[in-house]
Design an enzyme around this catalytic site. Structure first.
Site, PDB file in Angstrom:
ATOM      1  N   SER A 137     -27.549   7.725  83.879  1.00 30.35           N
ATOM      2  CA  SER A 137     -26.937   8.312  84.835  1.00 30.35           C
ATOM      3  C   SER A 137     -27.053   9.704  85.471  1.00 30.35           C
ATOM      4  O   SER A 137     -27.968  10.263  84.774  1.00 30.35           O
ATOM      5  CB  SER A 137     -25.126   8.688  84.424  1.00 30.35           C
ATOM      6  OG  SER A 137     -24.614   9.316  85.441  1.00 30.35           O
ATOM      7  N   TYR A 161     -26.490   9.151  92.226  1.00 27.60           N
ATOM      8  CA  TYR A 161     -25.517   9.652  93.245  1.00 27.60           C
ATOM      9  C   TYR A 161     -26.287  10.579  94.092  1.00 27.60           C
ATOM     10  O   TYR A 161     -27.350  11.419  93.979  1.00 27.60           O
ATOM     11  CB  TYR A 161     -24.607  10.769  92.466  1.00 27.60           C
ATOM     12  CG  TYR A 161     -23.473   9.948  91.423  1.00 27.60           C
ATOM     13  CD1 TYR A 161     -22.441   9.231  91.916  1.00 27.60           C
ATOM     14  CD2 TYR A 161     -23.553  10.238  90.018  1.00 27.60           C
ATOM     15  CE1 TYR A 161     -21.499   8.525  91.135  1.00 27.60           C
ATOM     16  CE2 TYR A 161     -22.771   9.986  89.102  1.00 27.60           C
ATOM     17  CZ  TYR A 161     -21.877   9.066  89.720  1.00 27.60           C
ATOM     18  OH  TYR A 161     -20.653   8.345  88.917  1.00 27.60           O
ATOM     19  N   THR A 187     -25.102   4.247  93.926  1.00 28.68           N
ATOM     20  CA  THR A 187     -23.560   4.248  93.738  1.00 28.68           C
ATOM     21  C   THR A 187     -23.052   4.754  94.815  1.00 28.68           C
ATOM     22  O   THR A 187     -23.078   5.859  95.398  1.00 28.68           O
ATOM     23  CB  THR A 187     -23.317   5.085  92.424  1.00 28.68           C
ATOM     24  OG1 THR A 187     -24.067   4.623  91.260  1.00 28.68           O
ATOM     25  CG2 THR A 187     -21.893   4.746  92.109  1.00 28.68           C
ATOM     26  N   LYS A 277     -24.266  -0.147  93.577  1.00 25.68           N
ATOM     27  CA  LYS A 277     -23.178  -0.427  92.459  1.00 25.68           C
ATOM     28  C   LYS A 277     -21.885   0.516  93.262  1.00 25.68           C
ATOM     29  O   LYS A 277     -22.022   1.392  93.830  1.00 25.68           O
ATOM     30  CB  LYS A 277     -23.628   0.441  91.585  1.00 25.68           C
ATOM     31  CG  LYS A 277     -22.713   0.344  90.203  1.00 25.68           C
ATOM     32  CD  LYS A 277     -23.191   1.413  88.890  1.00 25.68           C
ATOM     33  CE  LYS A 277     -22.050   0.836  87.926  1.00 25.68           C
ATOM     34  NZ  LYS A 277     -20.825   1.952  88.196  1.00 25.68           N
ATOM     35  N   HIS A 301     -15.877   0.965  89.216  1.00 24.94           N
ATOM     36  CA  HIS A 301     -16.247   2.231  88.520  1.00 24.94           C
ATOM     37  C   HIS A 301     -15.639   2.593  87.123  1.00 24.94           C
ATOM     38  O   HIS A 301     -14.948   3.460  86.758  1.00 24.94           O
ATOM     39  CB  HIS A 301     -16.137   3.596  89.285  1.00 24.94           C
ATOM     40  CG  HIS A 301     -16.950   4.830  88.889  1.00 24.94           C
ATOM     41  ND1 HIS A 301     -18.035   5.021  89.983  1.00 24.94           N
ATOM     42  CD2 HIS A 301     -17.056   5.576  88.094  1.00 24.94           C
ATOM     43  CE1 HIS A 301     -18.831   5.984  89.281  1.00 24.94           C
ATOM     44  NE2 HIS A 301     -18.220   6.321  88.404  1.00 24.94           N
TER      45      HIS A 301
END
Length: 419
Positions: A137, A161, A187, A277, A301
Site C-alpha cells: 500500500s 493513492y 485506487t 481498484k 475497500h
C-alpha cells in the site's frame, strides 16, 4: 447375541497409547491448532490490543457492507460433479501478465506494522515462498525497496493513492518501477475517509498513543507494546521523505479531485500492468475498459469506506458477463475461506485478494502466521475443487455455484454493531 469380552492385549494397548511428541514452541502450537481463518482471528484478538485489532477487524459506520459481503459467501450453494479423476488439481493462474500458484494474492493494507511488527515484510516473504503476489500500500509501513528485498524472486504489486501533491504519487510510481514491481493498482474509492466508528470509540490514533485505556488494554499483552517500542518508528515508510505528520499524510491520500486525467497520467508513466481498484458498478467497469486498463478489482475497500456499498461478490457475475472478455477481473472483500475463492472463480473472477485473512495470520504469529493463513486457504481451495470435480481453475463454471437469496442483513448488521 452377546459380545464376547476379553482382557486387552498388550500389543493392542501399545497401539492406542502412541502419544504425539509435544510441541514446545508456543507460537507453532497455537498456529497448528488454528484450522480456519476464523481460528486465526480468535488468536489474533487474544494477542493484540483492542484498538489495533479493531482497526483491522472493523469497517465503516454500522459495518453493514462487511457483514453483507461475508453473508454473501455464506449463502453459496455448490453443485458438485461426480466420477471425475481429481487425484491432482491445478490451482495455478496467470494474472496481470504473470503466474500465481493460487488464485489469490495478498491485498494492500495500510499501517500493517501496527498489527504486528514484522508487517509487510512478513507478508511479502510469505507470499514469495507460496508463489502468490503481494501488494504494498501507499500507506504501508515498509518501503518499496525493503519489500522488493524481502521478496526478490516473487511478484510485487504496488497500490497507489493519488496524493493531493501529485509529485509525491509520481515519485512512488517511479520507485515501484525501478524496484521491479510489475503491477500498479490505482485506487479510486477514497475521495474522503470512511467513518470507522470502532476507531473513534476506542480513541484510536495513528500512531498509537499511550493513554490510561491503552495501558490497561496492554497489560495482558505486553509483548505487543515491547515490539512497538523496541522496533523502528511506526510511519508511512515510503512517504517519510515527503514531510508532514502521519495525520497530514493520511489526509493527503484522500483526494476528492482525482479524475480520469490522473489515470491517464499514471498510464503514461507506468511500464507494467495498470489495474484500477475500487470498482463498484457495471457502468464504471465498462468505462475503465474503454480507457484501456489491464484489469479491475471489484472492491468496496473491505467495507471500510461507503457503508451499504455493493457487495463485490454479488456484482461479479454481471461484470464478468459484460466485460470479462475484454479485461481481467479480481475481487476482494469478505473472503474468509478457500471456498469463497473457488466460488468467485466459478462466477467469473480471474483472481481474488485477501486482506483481513492475511492480517489475522500476521497478528496471530508474524511471518509464520501469514504462512499458516496461506496454507489454510490453499488447502481449502484444493479440497473444494476436488469435491466439486474440477481438475483446474478453467473447469470451474457458473453451473457449480448458486447464491441463495439474502435475508435479514440489515437487522443482523444492527445487532453486530450493537455488540
Amino acid at each position: 447375541m452377546m459380545v464376547r469380552r476379553q482382557l486387552p492385549q498388550p500389543a493392542e494397548l501399545a497401539e492406542l497409547l502412541r502419544f504425539r511428541r509435544p510441541q514446545l514452541d508456543a507460537r507453532r502450537r497455537r498456529l497448528d491448532a488454528a484450522l480456519t481463518i476464523h481460528d486465526l482471528r480468535t488468536v489474533a484478538r487474544r494477542r493484540t490490543p483492542r484498538a489495533a485489532f479493531d482497526y483491522t477487524d472493523g469497517a465503516a459506520e454500522e459495518e453493514i457492507s462487511l457483514l453483507r459481503a461475508r453473508r454473501a459467501f455464506q449463502q453459496i450453494e455448490f453443485h458438485p460433479g461426480i466420477l471425475r479423476d481429481v487425484s491432482d488439481v491445478d490451482t495455478t493462474q496467470t494474472i496481470f501478465g504473470g503466474p500465481s500458484s493460487m488464485p489469490f494474492g495478498i491485498a494492500p493494507t495500510g499501517f500493517t506494522r501496527l498489527m504486528q511488527t514484522e508487517g509487510e515484510l512478513a507478508g511479502a516473504s510469505a507470499a514469495g515462498a507460496a508463489g502468490i503476489p503481494f501488494t504494498l500500500s501507499t500507506l504501508g509501513t515498509s518501503t518499496i525497496e525493503s519489500v522488493a528485498a524481502a521478496n526478490p524472486a516473487g511478484r510485487n504489486w504496488f497500490q497507489l493513492y493519488m496524493m493531493r501533491e501529485r509529485d509525491i504519487s509520481y515519485d512512488l510510481v517511479e520507485r515501484a518501477a525501478r524496484a521491479g514491481f510489475d503491477t500498479l493498482m490505482f485506487t479510486v474509492d477514497t475521495p474522503v475517509a470512511g467513518a470507522r466508528l470502532r476507531d473513534k470509540r476506542n480513541g484510536f490514533s495513528i500512531p498509537p498513543q499511550l493513554t490510561a485505556s491503552t495501558v490497561l488494554d496492554a497489560l495482558p499483552r505486553p509483548w505487543w507494546w515491547i515490539d512497538l517500542l523496541t522496533t523502528p518508528k511506526l510511519e508511512f515508510a515510503s512517504l517519510t521523505s515527503t514531510g508532514g505528520t502521519v495525520g497530514q499524510l493520511l489526509d493527503s491520500a484522500m483526494d476528492p479531485t482525482v479524475s480520469p486525467a490522473d489515470l491517464g497520467a499514471i498510464r503514461d508513466m507506468w511500464p507494467g500492468h495498470l489495474v484500477v481498484k475500487g470498482v463498484q458498478t457495471l457502468a464504471d467497469a465498462t468505462m475503465l475498459v474503454d480507457h484501456g486498463v489491464d484489469g479491475i478489482v471489484l472492491s468496496n475497500h473491505g467495507g471500510r469506506q461507503l457503508d451499504r456499498a455493493p457487495v463485490p461478490f454479488r456484482l461479479l457475475p454481471t461484470v464478468a458477463r459484460e466485460v470479462g472478455a475484454h479485461t481481467e477481473i479480481a475481487v476482494d472483500t469478505g473472503i474468509m475461506h478457500g471456498a469463497d475463492i473457488v466460488a468467485s472463480i466459478a462466477l467469473g473472477a480471474d483472481f481474488t485478494l485477501i486482506g483481513r485473512a492475511y492480517l489475522y495470520g500476521l497478528m496471530a504469529g508474524g511471518r509464520a502466521g501469514v504462512d499458516r493463513a496461506i496454507e489454510i486457504l490453499s488447502d481449502e481451495i484444493r479440497r473444494t475443487m476436488k469435491l466439486l470435480g474440477a481438475r483446474n481453475l478453467g473447469e470451474l463454471e457458473s453451473r457449480h455455484v448458486s447464491v441463495l437469496a439474502a435475508t435479514g442483513d440489515a437487522a443482523a448488521a444492527s445487532g453486530a454493531a450493537a455488540r
